[in-house]
Scaffold this active site. Structure first.
Site, mmCIF file in Angstrom:
data_model
loop_
_atom_site.group_PDB
_atom_site.id
_atom_site.type_symbol
_atom_site.label_atom_id
_atom_site.label_comp_id
_atom_site.label_asym_id
_atom_site.label_seq_id
_atom_site.Cartn_x
_atom_site.Cartn_y
_atom_site.Cartn_z
ATOM 1 N N LYS A 54 0.823 -1.199 0.000
ATOM 2 C CA LYS A 54 0.000 0.000 0.000
ATOM 3 C C LYS A 54 0.866 1.263 0.000
ATOM 4 C CE LYS A 54 -3.049 -2.457 3.149
ATOM 5 N NZ LYS A 54 -2.522 -3.128 4.359
ATOM 6 N N GLU A 97 7.509 2.629 -6.349
ATOM 7 C CA GLU A 97 7.725 2.100 -5.003
ATOM 8 C C GLU A 97 7.858 3.260 -4.010
ATOM 9 O OE1 GLU A 97 7.258 0.061 -2.851
ATOM 10 O OE2 GLU A 97 8.769 -1.519 -2.815
ATOM 11 N N ASP A 98 7.502 2.995 -2.760
ATOM 12 C CA ASP A 98 7.650 4.022 -1.721
ATOM 13 C C ASP A 98 9.115 4.145 -1.283
ATOM 14 O OD1 ASP A 98 7.677 1.512 -0.500
ATOM 15 O OD2 ASP A 98 6.200 2.010 1.033
ATOM 16 N N ASP A 126 14.809 -0.721 -0.148
ATOM 17 C CA ASP A 126 15.577 -1.047 1.050
ATOM 18 C C ASP A 126 16.602 -2.121 0.666
ATOM 19 O OD1 ASP A 126 16.085 -0.951 3.825
ATOM 20 O OD2 ASP A 126 14.665 -2.546 4.239
ATOM 21 N N LYS A 133 17.287 3.752 0.333
ATOM 22 C CA LYS A 133 18.278 3.538 1.400
ATOM 23 C C LYS A 133 19.359 2.621 0.830
ATOM 24 C CE LYS A 133 15.226 2.317 4.840
ATOM 25 N NZ LYS A 133 14.758 1.960 6.208
ATOM 26 N N VAL A 176 11.644 5.092 8.449
ATOM 27 C CA VAL A 176 10.845 6.290 8.208
ATOM 28 C C VAL A 176 9.364 5.965 8.028
ATOM 29 C CG1 VAL A 176 12.721 7.687 7.269
ATOM 30 C CG2 VAL A 176 11.434 6.202 5.740
ATOM 31 N N ASP A 196 4.536 3.108 6.437
ATOM 32 C CA ASP A 196 3.910 2.786 7.714
ATOM 33 C C ASP A 196 4.869 2.182 8.726
ATOM 34 O OD1 ASP A 196 4.096 0.242 6.195
ATOM 35 O OD2 ASP A 196 3.017 -0.582 7.916
HETATM 36 P P1 IMP Z 1 12.963 -4.609 0.343
HETATM 37 O O1 IMP Z 1 13.605 -3.586 -0.563
HETATM 38 O O2 IMP Z 1 12.573 -5.866 -0.380
HETATM 39 O O3 IMP Z 1 13.814 -4.877 1.551
HETATM 40 O O4 IMP Z 1 11.606 -4.057 0.917
HETATM 41 C C1 IMP Z 1 11.163 -2.769 0.751
HETATM 42 C C2 IMP Z 1 9.878 -2.617 1.526
HETATM 43 O O5 IMP Z 1 10.150 -2.639 2.937
HETATM 44 C C3 IMP Z 1 9.236 -1.268 1.262
HETATM 45 O O6 IMP Z 1 8.324 -1.323 0.201
HETATM 46 C C4 IMP Z 1 8.552 -0.976 2.583
HETATM 47 O O7 IMP Z 1 7.262 -1.574 2.585
HETATM 48 C C5 IMP Z 1 9.398 -1.644 3.616
HETATM 49 N N1 IMP Z 1 10.331 -0.675 4.248
HETATM 50 C C6 IMP Z 1 11.670 -0.627 4.124
HETATM 51 N N2 IMP Z 1 12.199 0.389 4.821
HETATM 52 C C7 IMP Z 1 11.151 1.020 5.407
HETATM 53 C C8 IMP Z 1 11.052 2.184 6.260
HETATM 54 O O8 IMP Z 1 12.034 2.864 6.632
HETATM 55 N N3 IMP Z 1 9.790 2.530 6.650
HETATM 56 C C9 IMP Z 1 8.677 1.842 6.256
HETATM 57 N N4 IMP Z 1 8.738 0.757 5.462
HETATM 58 C C10 IMP Z 1 9.960 0.353 5.040
HETATM 59 MG MG MG Z 2 6.166 -1.423 0.571
#
Ligand code: IMP
Ligand code: MG
Length: 172
Positions: A41, A97-98, A101, A129, A151, A157
């Site tokens: 979301k 994407e938001d 990570d 990040k 964040v 969220d």
């Molecule tokens: P990854 O890149 O597969 O590790 O996952 C990314 C997802 O982790 C994002 O779409 C977010 O839903 C969640 N996420 C990663 N860092 C944060 C943060 O600092 N705050 C909130 N959600 C985060």
């Molecule tokens: Mg997400």
């Protein structure tokens, strides 16, 4: 204990950058048939704010994914909670994407979407990040590169809360 949220990126700075990103997308995608895919979301606020500032006509679709973990680490195995409603074959596609990570979710998702034969496929993210990256994937367009802090706000969220804050904050 009362939760304190410290502003990391204020509303005005966010809106200015989102406007710049919209203008950049308009320049690059002029005359194309653009499908923008929001990852539910977290990307919803960014996707709305971005597309309403764009002049290029866009169509929208949404996908919801979660990654299975073994308890301590994510395996990168993805479950589709909700797949796209429409095929993307032959379309210029941008995944929105938001925050990027570790990059695991998006890396897997991009491989799945590539098999559906879009004309082009790019990822844009509001926040990045890069210090946390575990797989080799870079967003094509980034709003803000941030340090390794958790964040919230503007769609992001903490346990489903704080998504509707109009700024990006850090819980402290
Ligand atoms: P990854 O890149 O597969 O590790 O996952 C990314 C997802 O982790 C994002 O779409 C977010 O839903 C969640 N996420 C990663 N860092 C944060 C943060 O600092 N705050 C909130 N959600 C985060
Ligand atoms: Mg997400």
């Amino acid at each position: 204990m009362e939760v304190q949220i410290e502003t990391l990126i204020d509303r005005e700075t966010l809106e200015k950058r989102v406007q710049e990103m919209a203008e950049e997308l308009d320049r690059i995608y002029a005359g194309k048939e653009l499908r923008m895919i929001g990852i539910l979301k977290g990307s919803v606020y960014f996707l709305c704010e971005l597309t309403k500032r764009m002049k290029t006509p866009v169509t929208l679709d949404f996908i919801s994914v979660s990654s299975y973990g073994n308890g301590t680490t994510s395996t990168g195995v993805i479950r589709f909670n909700k797949d796209l409603d429409e095929p993307i074959e032959g379309l210029d596609v941008i995944v929105v994407e938001d925050i990027m990570d570790t990059g695991r979710t998006l890396s897997y998702l991009m491989n799945v979407l590539k098999e559906r034969k879009p004309a082009s496929l790019e990822v844009i993210t509001l926040l990045d990040k890069p210090s946390r990256r575990l797989v080799k994937i870079e967003p094509w367009l980034t709003g803000f590169t941030i340090p390794d802090k958790f964040v919230v706000g503007y769609g992001l969220d903490y346990a489903q809360n704080y998504r509707n804050l109009p700024y990006i904050g850090v819980i402290c």
